[in-house]
Each structure stands twice: as C-alpha cells, then as structure tokens.
Design a protein around this motif. Structure first.
Motif, PDB file in Angstrom:
ATOM      1  N   GLU A  79       0.829  -1.207   0.000  1.00  0.00           N
ATOM      2  CA  GLU A  79       0.000   0.000   0.000  1.00  0.00           C
ATOM      3  C   GLU A  79       0.864   1.258   0.000  1.00  0.00           C
ATOM      4  N   ALA A  80       1.953   1.236   0.751  1.00  0.00           N
ATOM      5  CA  ALA A  80       2.851   2.395   0.777  1.00  0.00           C
ATOM      6  C   ALA A  80       3.454   2.635  -0.599  1.00  0.00           C
ATOM      7  N   LEU A  81       3.890   1.565  -1.259  1.00  0.00           N
ATOM      8  CA  LEU A  81       4.441   1.720  -2.603  1.00  0.00           C
ATOM      9  C   LEU A  81       3.402   2.293  -3.556  1.00  0.00           C
ATOM     10  N   GLN A  82       2.174   1.791  -3.460  1.00  0.00           N
ATOM     11  CA  GLN A  82       1.128   2.265  -4.361  1.00  0.00           C
ATOM     12  C   GLN A  82       0.830   3.745  -4.145  1.00  0.00           C
ATOM     13  N   GLU A  83       0.695   4.144  -2.871  1.00  0.00           N
ATOM     14  CA  GLU A  83       0.368   5.542  -2.576  1.00  0.00           C
ATOM     15  C   GLU A  83       1.511   6.484  -2.954  1.00  0.00           C
ATOM     16  N   LEU A  84       2.727   6.120  -2.561  1.00  0.00           N
ATOM     17  CA  LEU A  84       3.872   6.995  -2.841  1.00  0.00           C
ATOM     18  C   LEU A  84       4.208   7.005  -4.327  1.00  0.00           C
ATOM     19  N   ALA A  85       4.009   5.878  -4.992  1.00  0.00           N
ATOM     20  CA  ALA A  85       4.246   5.842  -6.437  1.00  0.00           C
ATOM     21  C   ALA A  85       3.289   6.780  -7.162  1.00  0.00           C
ATOM     22  N   GLN A  86       2.042   6.829  -6.689  1.00  0.00           N
ATOM     23  CA  GLN A  86       1.068   7.733  -7.304  1.00  0.00           C
ATOM     24  C   GLN A  86       1.472   9.189  -7.092  1.00  0.00           C
ATOM     25  N   GLN A  87       1.988   9.508  -5.903  1.00  0.00           N
ATOM     26  CA  GLN A  87       2.417  10.878  -5.621  1.00  0.00           C
ATOM     27  C   GLN A  87       3.614  11.294  -6.464  1.00  0.00           C
ATOM     28  N   THR A  88       4.517  10.352  -6.699  1.00  0.00           N
ATOM     29  CA  THR A  88       5.775  10.700  -7.363  1.00  0.00           C
ATOM     30  C   THR A  88       5.775  10.403  -8.862  1.00  0.00           C
ATOM     31  N   GLY A  89       4.704   9.821  -9.369  1.00  0.00           N
ATOM     32  CA  GLY A  89       4.655   9.525 -10.803  1.00  0.00           C
ATOM     33  C   GLY A  89       5.391   8.273 -11.209  1.00  0.00           C
ATOM     34  N   VAL A  90       5.694   7.393 -10.244  1.00  0.00           N
ATOM     35  CA  VAL A  90       6.344   6.121 -10.550  1.00  0.00           C
ATOM     36  C   VAL A  90       5.265   5.075 -10.783  1.00  0.00           C
ATOM     37  N   GLN A  91       5.384   4.310 -11.845  1.00  0.00           N
ATOM     38  CA  GLN A  91       4.384   3.303 -12.163  1.00  0.00           C
ATOM     39  C   GLN A  91       4.784   1.955 -11.575  1.00  0.00           C
ATOM     40  N   LEU A  92       3.860   1.356 -10.833  1.00  0.00           N
ATOM     41  CA  LEU A  92       4.094   0.019 -10.294  1.00  0.00           C
ATOM     42  C   LEU A  92       3.795  -1.011 -11.371  1.00  0.00           C
ATOM     43  N   LYS A  93       4.769  -1.827 -11.643  1.00  0.00           N
ATOM     44  CA  LYS A  93       4.584  -2.812 -12.693  1.00  0.00           C
ATOM     45  C   LYS A  93       5.536  -3.969 -12.471  1.00  0.00           C
ATOM     46  N   LYS A  94       5.035  -5.182 -12.623  1.00  0.00           N
ATOM     47  CA  LYS A  94       5.893  -6.340 -12.453  1.00  0.00           C
ATOM     48  C   LYS A  94       6.925  -6.401 -13.567  1.00  0.00           C
TER      49      LYS A  94
END
Length: 702
Positions: A79-94
């Motif tokens: 959840e932390a990765l998802q929230e912070l990634a959204q704030q910083t413009g980093v896309q979560l992807k396998k």
C-alpha cells in the motif's frame, strides 16, 4: 532501479516528514517530538544525508521514507508503494523476463565500463604499466594533467582520470581477453565498428575522464585530444544503454553531502570547472551535461538536496543564451513539479573577467565564496538580458513583447513576496504600471491553461531510466562543444560504494549481508533461535547489553525497506502456532506482495556469479562463504548465518554510535547538559558491544 529505490530517489525525507511532524533543524539533522508516542523531549531525528528517521525514545525504531509512510498511515508495504508511487509519478509494474534480461545486460555493461576506467587510470598513474611502446606518452600525459591542469595526485585517483594510448585496438583486445564480446564493447560505447566490419577503440591518444551517474556508477567517458592535429578536440561517449547526458549532472555523487549541508548547488558548464572547484574544497559544485540544463537534471538536485540553484555558466553570448534556456527549464519544473512544491531559489553567478570557474578558482580560490554569496537573483539577470537591446524610446508594443517573455519566469515562484518583488523590478525597468503587468500575466496564464499539458511518462519498476528499447543501434559518434573533457567524479574507491546484487542496489556491503541472512531464514526459519541465543551469550549477565546492543534480531538490523518487511513476515511466522512456519511465511509474503522474495530465493551461486561478472569490489568474505556452502554441511551453514548476522549487528552498532556522537555534539553545542548526560549514558554499552563483536569475528573482513 527498483520501484522502492525510484520512489526514494524522488522523495526527500525531510520534505515528506515535515507534512506530518514540525521538524526543527538541529545541526546536520532535524528533530521533533516523536509522532508515534507521547513525549516532551524530542527524540525523533531525521537525517537528510542518510535519508532516514529514527526514534530514540519509546519506539526505538526507524527507517526510510517508505517506513515512515507505513507507520504514519498504517499502510502495508504494498500500500505504501502504491500511494507513494502515485504521488511521485512512478508506475508500479511487475518485471517481465525481457526487463530482467535488460537489467542483467546493463549490469554487465557497467562492469565493462568500470574495468575500462580502472585500466585507463592505471596506465596514467603508473606509466610503466602502459603498453611498452607508449609509456613515454603516458608520462607526458600525466605531466600535462598535473602541470597544465593543476590536478593533484589525489584528484587524479579520486576521479579515475586516465590515459588511452594511440593504438587502434588496445582496450578492445584487453576487454575481449577478459571475456567481453565485440558487440558488448560496441554497445557500451568503448568501440566502433566501421562500414567494413572492423572494430576499433573509440578513445585513442587522449586524456580520459570517466563520467559517473548520481549513484557513483561509471556510465561513459569524456576524452581530450593530446595533439593539436587530433580532431575532435573533445570526444564523449555517444548515447548508449547507460549514457544519457540529459539525465546526468556531473559530480553529483560526490557533491550530494555538501549540497545537503549548504542547501545550495552551483551548476557550472565545464567538467574541469567542477573538478577544480571540488579539489579546492567547494564540494557543492556540479556540471551540467549539455549546452543547457534539463528538467531531469534539475530534479536530480532540487528539492531533494538543494533549496537554492546557482548557475555559473559562460559570460559570452552563447553562455548567456544557455543560461536563459536553463532558467526556462527551471520555470517549467517549478510549475510542473509532480507535487507542486518545488520551492527553489534560483540565481546566477557573475565571475569577474568573464573567466571560467576553473581559471578563476585556480587563480583566486579565496574569492570563490564571495562570488557565490553575491549571486544575482534570477529576476535581475533575466530583466537585464531581455532588455539589453530595448531602445530608450521603446514603444508599448515592444515593452509588452519583452514583458510577456519575462512574466512566466518572474511569476513562477509560489512565494508571493518574490512575485511582488519581481513584478516591481520589471515595472521599474519598463516604466509600466504593475497592474498592467498583472493583467498581462493573467492573460498569459489563461492562454497557457488552454494548451494541453502532456503528463510525464511514468517510469517502470526495476528498469533503469537510461535503458533504450531492446534493439539498440549504435548512433554516430557525438562530439561535445564544451571547453573541457568530461571528468570522473565518483566516491573514493572503497567498499562503501553502491553496487548491485541479484538485481537490486546494495548500499555498501549491508545489502548483500541482508540478502544472505534472509535467504537462510526463509529456508530455515528456526535458525533464528540460534542467532538470538548467540547474541544472549555475547551479552552474558550484562543487562545493558542484553536489552540494548545484544537484543534479539530486529528490523533495525536491516537497512532496506523490503528486507525489513520480509524480516517482519519471518518473525511473525515464527511467533505464531496456527500454521507451519513455511506456510505462514508464504502466506505473509503473499499478503505483503513483496516481489523481492523471488530474488531472495534464487540460488546463492547465481548471486555469486552475477557479482563476479559485474566486478563488484567488496564483500569478498560473504561471496566466499556462498561458494563454500555448495560443498559444506548444515552445521557450517548455520555458523555462517550467525556470523553474517553478527556482521549486520556490528554495522548497526556503528551507525548508532555515529548518531549518538552527532546528537551529543549538538546537545553540548546547545549547552543542554541534561540531554548530553542522557545521551552519554547510551554510549558505553555500544562501545562494549563493538569490542565483543570484533573479538567474536576475529578481525576478519566484515
């Protein structure tokens, strides 16, 4: 770079924590009452250099910006990765298999480039080690670097400055002997294949200066011709899978600490400008890569390291135009920053006599600090620049044209006082009412709002920023028009250099030790009891040791966020009775979504192979024990796990000792005797534990 590393690269921990905690600067660090428990005396410390936080009170825990977000909001790691990634413009992807292949290829190319840098440096600093026919030329090149460029031996070693002999295939032949293919050598930018299929060295008969990224990894080279007839005079690595000059600031890896301390970065145009400045003790100077600053370069330093950006570019017409282009880039970054909080101050340095910083610092080193302190505000510079050709009796249309060019930059700051001051300066210069300028600025803003804005392309997890598409075609050689060769500006060659193990970056040797420990515990979770038993035995009957530095294994023994999550999964699984330990571990990992465990499960010999292939310098003892385990039984493996854990604990104790020394110095400087006494009481157990661990480990490489 993993998604967690990408997020941490974009988020400054001080800026993030300040949103939730009223931090106050205390020496190098920031302090506040801990937000996670009630207290009167501040025990919550944020270290901007390490990008970490720590509670020295009841919580007795700490971590990085991701850990803080998890604890503050009650998020899981995913959840932390998802929230912070959204704030910083980093896309979560396998990561796909193709991406893993790209990552492995990039690591191999980094090993090739590091080998090349070390070889060039060896030939320069020890001319007798150069090819026999060119040893005299190597001596002359060393003399040129020392006498004409005024580089010290220490600087030459620090920047790995080197010498390339004039033969056509000297380096290529050497790299092929090591085991690199011609295609890999060409792909790295170190060789060229001509239309007839012949492969030859790109850099010949030149002073060689490696270029490093902000993580201290060699990604390319700059080279200066040693003879007047050799063209081009300056030759750089072309665009490669690792070298993209628009995303590099030369010297940032060694300048970060000084930039943080001063909250100021000085950006110069030439690489030797940055080398000379850092050699003279001005550690916050870096060089841009290209004729003008790019937004990627700016965001490497602001706001994470610097709150003030000063440009020290050439004073000629080309340099002035480059400065204006750089300022426009800064304006865009101010208005398009992903969080809208890039509140930086921008200024321009005026160097007397239109000299390069390199020349000025060598001639008048004591005056450089005054030059930096007397920088020109950006408003003064751009107003002078844009009105320099405006006639005395300019028409209102001419004035409006100038104003409309300047207003977006002058109004970019979020600070109203700066906007008002800038507006007053422009109104006075153009002799136009401020309300008229405000009307024009509003009209300009409305017009810009109508224009579609392209969102920044999100970056993909675990794919280095500088990797191009899989099919890479060698571009034609690229020549820089700068006045200096590109120097290497990396950290001292010591074991604390960042490096990659099993696909993720290792800060010093801690990462490999952590991987090693967690791999064991995933396979043999019950061995944790043997670890804690050894710690209790070391503590003996000394209660301060048992409750302090020799307490049971803890998440603070792991510096990486993902590793702390894996540790918590392991600990929770061992302390429950509902499921078999292995099932509980698998269930916990699935819940957290920690994909790094896949790499932790990989065979140890694969990690060793990757480490050797990529030529990582440190952690030889850990790598050697991995190799030994292939032929040794479980008893030796268990002992190795314990020793690995003791090394982790020793490194943690060393970090905490440094923190306490810093806090003690700050308390004494503030004449807070009560706080100083309480801090001083914590030191003896750490020193005692360190001596016991040193004795237990037998003085071997830790």
């Amino acid at each position: 770079m993993s998604v967690a590393d990408e997020i941490k690269a974009r988020l400054d921990i001080v800026n993030y924590v300040t949103q939730y905690v009223p931090l106050k600067k205390a020496g190098r660090t920031y302090k506040a009452p801990c937000p996670f428990h009630s207290e009167k005396t501040p025990s919550f410390v944020v270290d901007p250099v390490r990008q970490s936080w720590r509670c020295y009170g009841a919580c007795a825990t700490g971590g990085d910006v991701i850990n803080f977000a998890m604890k503050r909001h009650g998020w899981s790691f995913t959840e932390a990765l998802q929230e912070l990634a959204q704030q910083t413009g980093v896309q979560l992807k396998k990561r796909t298999p193709e991406q893993r292949d790209q990552e492995e290829r990039a690591e191999k190319l980094r090993g090739l480039l590091r080998t090349s840098a070390e070889t060039f440096n060896q030939w320069l600093t020890f001319p007798d080690s150069a090819p026999a026919a060119h040893r005299q030329s190597a001596r002359e090149t060393l003399d040129y670097a020392i006498r004409k460029r005024a580089l010290t031996d220490e600087t030459i070693g620090k920047f790995l400055i080197g010498y390339a002999p004039p033969d056509w295939t000297t380096l290529t032949d050497l790299l092929k002997q090591i085991g690199y293919s011609e295609d890999e050598i060409i792909e790295s930018g170190m060789a060229i294949r001509n239309e007839h299929g012949r492969v030859y060295d790109r850099f010949r008969n030149r002073l060689i200066i490696p270029i490093r990224d902000d993580r201290g990894r060699v990604v390319g080279f700059g080279a200066r011709a040693l003879k007047a007839e050799d063209n081009p005079k300056y030759l750089n690595t072309p665009e490669t899978p690792l070298f993209n000059k628009s995303r590099l600031l030369f010297g940032l890896d060694t300048a970060k600490a000084a930039i943080r301390e001063s909250e100021t970065v000085v950006i110069v145009e030439g690489y030797l400008d940055a080398i000379t400045a850092q050699q003279a003790g001005f550690g916050n100077v870096v060089a841009q890569m290209g004729t003008a600053l790019t937004d990627q370069q700016l965001k490497l330093v602001a706001p994470k390291y610097a709150k003030r950006v000063l440009l020290a570019l050439d004073s000629d017409a080309a340099g002035q135009n480059a400065t204006m282009r750089s300022l426009e880039v800064a304006r865009r970054a101010l208005s398009e920053d992903y969080a809208g909080r890039l509140q930086i101050e921008i200024g321009v340095l005026n160097i007397p006599g239109a000299k390069d910083p390199d020349d000025f610092i060598r001639e008048s080193p004591n005056e450089w600090s005054n030059i930096v302190a007397s920088y020109r505000p950006v408003a003064d510079f751009v107003i002078d620049f844009e009105t320099r050709d405006l006639p005395h009796n300019a028409s209102i249309m001419e004035k409006e044209s100038v104003a409309r060019r300047l207003l977006p930059l002058l109004m970019a700051s979020e600070r109203d006082l700066y906007k008002q001051d800038n507006l007053q300066k422009l109104a006075a210069r153009l002799k136009i009412a401020e309300k008229t300028l405000l009307a024009w600025a509003a009209a300009e803003a409305r017009e810009n709002a109508k224009q579609p804005r392209s969102a920044p392309r999100p970056r993909t997890q675990d794919i280095p920023d500088d990797l191009p598409p899989t099919q890479y075609t060698e571009p034609p050689p690229e020549f820089d028009e700068f006045g200096d060769p590109v120097p290497y500006d990396g950290p001292e060659p010591e074991p604390s250099q960042p490096r990659s193990v099993a696909g993720f970056v290792a800060p010093s040797g801690d990462m490999l030790l952590e991987v090693h420990c967690l791999q064991y515990l995933i396979d043999q979770p019950m061995w944790l009891y043997h670890i804690n038993r050894r710690l209790r035995l070391l503590a003996g009957d000394e209660r301060p040791l048992m409750e302090g530095p020799f307490a049971d294994l803890h998440e603070l023994d792991f510096s990486d966020t993902a590793h702390q999550i894996v540790w918590k999964v392991l600990s929770d699984a061992i302390n429950q009775d509902a499921l078999a330990h292995t099932d509980a571990i698998n269930q916990g990992i699935a819940t957290q979504g920690v994909e790094i465990v896949d790499r932790l499960r990989m065979a140890r010999q694969d990690i060793l192979r990757d480490s050797i292939r990529s030529r990582f310098e440190g952690d030889a003892a850990v790598a050697w024990t991995m190799l030994q385990q292939r032929i040794m039984g479980p008893e030796i493996a268990q002992d190795d796990l314990i020793r690995t854990t003791l090394r982790l604990r020793l490194r943690r104790i060393q970090r905490e000792s440094e923190d306490l020394q810093l806090m003690l110095a700050e308390a004494e400087a503030a004449e807070n005797q009560q706080q100083a006494k309480s801090i001083f009481k914590l030191t003896p157990p750490l020193l005692r534990a360190k001596r016991l661990l040193d004795a237990e480990l037998g003085g071997r490489l830790r």
